[in-house]
Design a protein around this motif. Structure first.
Motif, PDB file in Angstrom:
ATOM      1  N   PRO A 153      49.026  41.560  32.045  1.00 13.96           N
ATOM      2  CA  PRO A 153      48.527  42.421  33.116  1.00 13.96           C
ATOM      3  C   PRO A 153      49.424  42.316  34.348  1.00 13.96           C
ATOM      4  O   PRO A 153      49.946  41.243  34.653  1.00 13.96           O
ATOM      5  CB  PRO A 153      47.143  41.827  33.401  1.00 13.96           C
ATOM      6  N   ALA A 154      49.633  43.435  35.024  1.00 13.90           N
ATOM      7  CA  ALA A 154      50.401  43.413  36.273  1.00 13.90           C
ATOM      8  C   ALA A 154      49.496  42.895  37.391  1.00 13.90           C
ATOM      9  O   ALA A 154      48.278  43.097  37.372  1.00 13.90           O
ATOM     10  CB  ALA A 154      50.894  44.809  36.598  1.00 13.90           C
ATOM     11  N   ILE A 155      50.131  42.238  38.363  1.00 14.94           N
ATOM     12  CA  ILE A 155      49.358  41.541  39.398  1.00 14.94           C
ATOM     13  C   ILE A 155      49.847  41.981  40.782  1.00 14.94           C
ATOM     14  O   ILE A 155      51.060  41.996  41.043  1.00 14.94           O
ATOM     15  CB  ILE A 155      49.549  40.010  39.248  1.00 14.94           C
ATOM     16  N   GLY A 156      48.912  42.340  41.652  1.00 12.75           N
ATOM     17  CA  GLY A 156      49.272  42.721  43.017  1.00 12.75           C
ATOM     18  C   GLY A 156      49.721  41.489  43.802  1.00 12.75           C
ATOM     19  O   GLY A 156      49.459  40.347  43.400  1.00 12.75           O
ATOM     20  N   TYR A 157      50.401  41.736  44.913  1.00 14.97           N
ATOM     21  CA  TYR A 157      50.909  40.605  45.707  1.00 14.97           C
ATOM     22  C   TYR A 157      49.786  39.722  46.262  1.00 14.97           C
ATOM     23  O   TYR A 157      50.034  38.583  46.651  1.00 14.97           O
ATOM     24  CB  TYR A 157      51.794  41.115  46.849  1.00 14.97           C
ATOM     25  N   ASP A 158      48.551  40.263  46.297  1.00 17.65           N
ATOM     26  CA  ASP A 158      47.438  39.431  46.772  1.00 17.65           C
ATOM     27  C   ASP A 158      46.847  38.577  45.650  1.00 17.65           C
ATOM     28  O   ASP A 158      45.845  37.898  45.837  1.00 17.65           O
ATOM     29  CB  ASP A 158      46.349  40.326  47.382  1.00 17.65           C
ATOM     30  N   GLY A 159      47.474  38.626  44.486  1.00 19.92           N
ATOM     31  CA  GLY A 159      46.986  37.800  43.379  1.00 19.92           C
ATOM     32  C   GLY A 159      45.899  38.486  42.560  1.00 19.92           C
ATOM     33  O   GLY A 159      45.367  37.889  41.620  1.00 19.92           O
ATOM     34  N   LYS A 160      45.567  39.705  42.907  1.00 20.83           N
ATOM     35  CA  LYS A 160      44.527  40.434  42.154  1.00 20.83           C
ATOM     36  C   LYS A 160      45.182  41.264  41.048  1.00 20.83           C
ATOM     37  O   LYS A 160      46.184  41.956  41.300  1.00 20.83           O
ATOM     38  CB  LYS A 160      43.749  41.394  43.074  1.00 20.83           C
ATOM     39  N   LEU A 161      44.598  41.221  39.847  1.00 16.07           N
ATOM     40  CA  LEU A 161      45.114  42.056  38.761  1.00 16.07           C
ATOM     41  C   LEU A 161      44.957  43.521  39.151  1.00 16.07           C
ATOM     42  O   LEU A 161      43.957  43.900  39.775  1.00 16.07           O
ATOM     43  CB  LEU A 161      44.343  41.802  37.461  1.00 16.07           C
ATOM     44  N   LEU A 162      45.936  44.339  38.768  1.00 15.51           N
ATOM     45  CA  LEU A 162      45.887  45.767  39.114  1.00 15.51           C
ATOM     46  C   LEU A 162      45.189  46.552  38.006  1.00 15.51           C
ATOM     47  O   LEU A 162      45.353  46.245  36.812  1.00 15.51           O
ATOM     48  CB  LEU A 162      47.307  46.297  39.307  1.00 15.51           C
ATOM     49  N   LEU A 163      44.436  47.550  38.427  1.00 13.28           N
ATOM     50  CA  LEU A 163      43.841  48.478  37.458  1.00 13.28           C
ATOM     51  C   LEU A 163      44.798  49.662  37.309  1.00 13.28           C
ATOM     52  O   LEU A 163      45.231  50.249  38.302  1.00 13.28           O
ATOM     53  CB  LEU A 163      42.489  48.983  37.969  1.00 13.28           C
ATOM     54  N   GLY A 164      45.127  49.998  36.054  1.00 10.15           N
ATOM     55  CA  GLY A 164      45.991  51.152  35.811  1.00 10.15           C
ATOM     56  C   GLY A 164      45.187  52.442  35.856  1.00 10.15           C
ATOM     57  O   GLY A 164      45.703  53.523  36.109  1.00 10.15           O
ATOM     58  N   SER A 165      43.896  52.315  35.561  1.00 12.20           N
ATOM     59  CA  SER A 165      42.959  53.440  35.623  1.00 12.20           C
ATOM     60  C   SER A 165      41.597  52.811  35.895  1.00 12.20           C
ATOM     61  O   SER A 165      41.475  51.579  35.920  1.00 12.20           O
ATOM     62  CB  SER A 165      42.949  54.184  34.282  1.00 12.20           C
ATOM     63  N   LYS A 166      40.580  53.664  36.072  1.00 17.16           N
ATOM     64  CA  LYS A 166      39.268  53.078  36.363  1.00 17.16           C
ATOM     65  C   LYS A 166      38.762  52.226  35.194  1.00 17.16           C
ATOM     66  O   LYS A 166      38.015  51.279  35.374  1.00 17.16           O
ATOM     67  CB  LYS A 166      38.267  54.197  36.652  1.00 17.16           C
TER      68      LYS A 166
END
Ligand code: UTP
Length: 474
Positions: free
Chosen positions: A192-205
């Motif tokens: 899973p890709a991860i935002g710089y805040d450490g939260k996993l990113l959602l690719g879609s809802k």
């Protein structure tokens, strides 16, 4: 399916409960999809990785004892070595004749730099015919099977994102002349890709932003897919590993195969002499008696520019990512059904949905993808063999659409290589004042694995090439 409460509890424990933000508006299929993707994650392991690789920039530690890795030179350096190369070529041919070699193309990457819509292997690279990258490999695999009298099984690694399109391409093109059962597709893992805040990113809802887990994912995928079992059943124990973007690769080079076998290597590699200290190739190094690749961006400048007494670069060996891997080595590494390779952080522009559910196509990097690399298996090998390759013969990476390492430069290299092979066979090739070939020439990979094949072909065909010709020798 895992319940909403269970999901919420597990996610909250690791600070990732935002993944359920759109849960109330999802239908049953959407919920099942999202729950499945979350359930497949190792949430605790990920929490550790986020701390180590995302919330801080991991530092690469360069060992104090780092030295250049030894290699076999392109041309033997002594009479004894000459004799050894002759023996190795013979051994390599024997391996091919006895069916011990298979080919493996890693084709799971996203090819973002090339900007081509579709699996990269379906990119038309032939300078005249526009034949695809996959067709180059298939042609050579067929020719090698014919030359050595044993068909070669081709393992093609895809990602979840391009598996279907890749298989469809093969089906629609009659497996490029191969028997369907000669091609074994398998799928690498995802991260899973991860935002710089450490939260996993959602690719879609209803889904995570997932991407392939790097070419290091090949090793575990070989086990999980049953590919290793098939190799064992077929008596294959040398895996010729190469990337999907290099149609010049010499995938069944008897010298490379023979040296690998005679040296008892678990993993071998082709090296190319770097053209300058900072060329963007990984550097073959040794430390603590083990072989490592140090990325060009990590090699300290002082080492990159260091010279030998004869003026050549001390750290001259760059990696074009061509390997021979012993099947038993992969079996050993993945024995427990898992494999720990280090992760590499890549800062990327990752398409995702924002907190309101609106799609975002970022202009600048917005997060991190984690990938593992195949060359990180080198230090785990008891024995590594490295052979120098002839750059003009074997390496034309298609990374970009134009410029350096591009489709354009790769086509020019294919024309030049084929022209040289024809000239070596006594055929005259028109050249411009600057020495470049004044025609577009393409030799079908099905008829020519090497210069000897071109010589044999030229001996039985009348070939005349004039300035400005566009010619395909089939
Ligand atoms: P690259 O590093 O060139 O990456 O992969 P890429 O994804 O193809 O291209 P860019 O960076 O987005 O432009 C080198 C080789 O490793 C394979 C690729 O298909 C290529 O053959 N690869 C890469 C995988 O099979 N899986 C991966 O997860 C990454």
């Amino acid at each position: 399916m895992i319940s909403e409460t269970e999901l919420k509890t597990a996610l909250t424990a690791v600070g990732q409960e935002h993944l359920l933000r759109f849960w109330p508006e999802l239908d049953a299929a959407g919920r099942a999809k999202l729950a499945g993707e979350i359930a497949a994650l190792d949430l605790n392991g990920l929490a550790g990785l986020i701390k180590e690789y995302v919330l801080q920039k991991p530092k690469t530690v360069i060992p104090d004892d780092l030295g250049p890795a030894p290699f076999f030179a392109l041309h033997p350096r002594s009479d004894a070595e000459s004799a050894f190369y002759v023996k190795a070529r013979k051994r390599g041919a024997e391996l091919l004749k006895s069916g011990r070699v298979c080919c493996l193309t890693v084709a799971g990457g996203q090819g973002t730099r090339l900007g081509f819509d579709g699996p990269k292997g379906t990119y038309p690279i032939g300078p005249v015919s526009g034949r695809t990258l996959f067709e180059y490999f298939a042609g050579n695999i067929l020719r090698a099977g014919e030359k050595y009298g044993r068909p070669i099984t081709w393992y093609v690694m895809t990602s979840l994102l391009n598996r279907e399109a890749t298989e469809r391409f093969f089906r629609e093109h009659d497996y490029l002349g191969l028997a369907p059962e000669q091609v074994f597709f398998f799928t690498q893992g995802t991260m899973p890709a991860i935002g710089y805040d450490g939260k996993l990113l959602l690719g879609s809802k209803d889904g995570l932003a997932l991407s392939p887990d790097g070419h290091g994912g090949t090793l575990l995928a070989l086990r999980k897919s049953g590919a290793l079992d098939r190799m064992a059943a077929e008596g294959t124990d040398v895996i010729s590993y190469f990337q999907v973007d290099n149609p010049l690769v010499a995938m069944t080079d008897p010298l490379f195969l023979g040296l690998h076998d005679l040296e008892g290597a678990e993993m071998s590699a082709i090296m190319l002499a770097k053209t300058n200290p900072f060329e963007k190739l990984g550097n073959f190094c040794v430390s603590g008696g083990r072989t490592h690749i140090i990325e060009y961006s990590d090699l300290p400048e002082e080492l990159a520019v260091r010279k030998n007494p004869d003026g050549t670069l001390a750290f001259i060996a760059g990696s074009p990512a061509m390997h021979l891997i012993r099947r038993q080595f992969v079996e050993r590494l993945t024995a427990g059904g898992s494999l720990k390779l280090p992760w590499h952080r890549a800062d990327k522009k990752i398409p995702c949905v924002d907190a309101s559910g609106a799609p975002v196509k970022p202009e600048t990097p917005n997060g991190v993808k984690l990938e593992s690399f195949i060359f990180d298996a080198l230090p785990m090998a008891e024995k590594v063999m490295i052979l120098e390759g002839d750059r003009a013969e074997v390496f034309g990476p298609t990374k970009n659409a134009t410029g350096v390492d591009s489709a354009e430069s790769c086509r020019a290299m294919l024309v030049e290589r084929d022209a040289k092979r024809l000239e070596a066979a006594g055929i005259s090739v028109p050249r411009k004042a600057d020495g470049t070939v004044d025609a577009l020439i393409e030799i079908a990979p099905r008829i020519a694995l090497d210069a000897d094949d071109v010589k044999a072909y030229a001996g039985t065909h009348s070939i005349r090439i004039l300035s400005g010709d566009r010619i395909v020798l089939e």
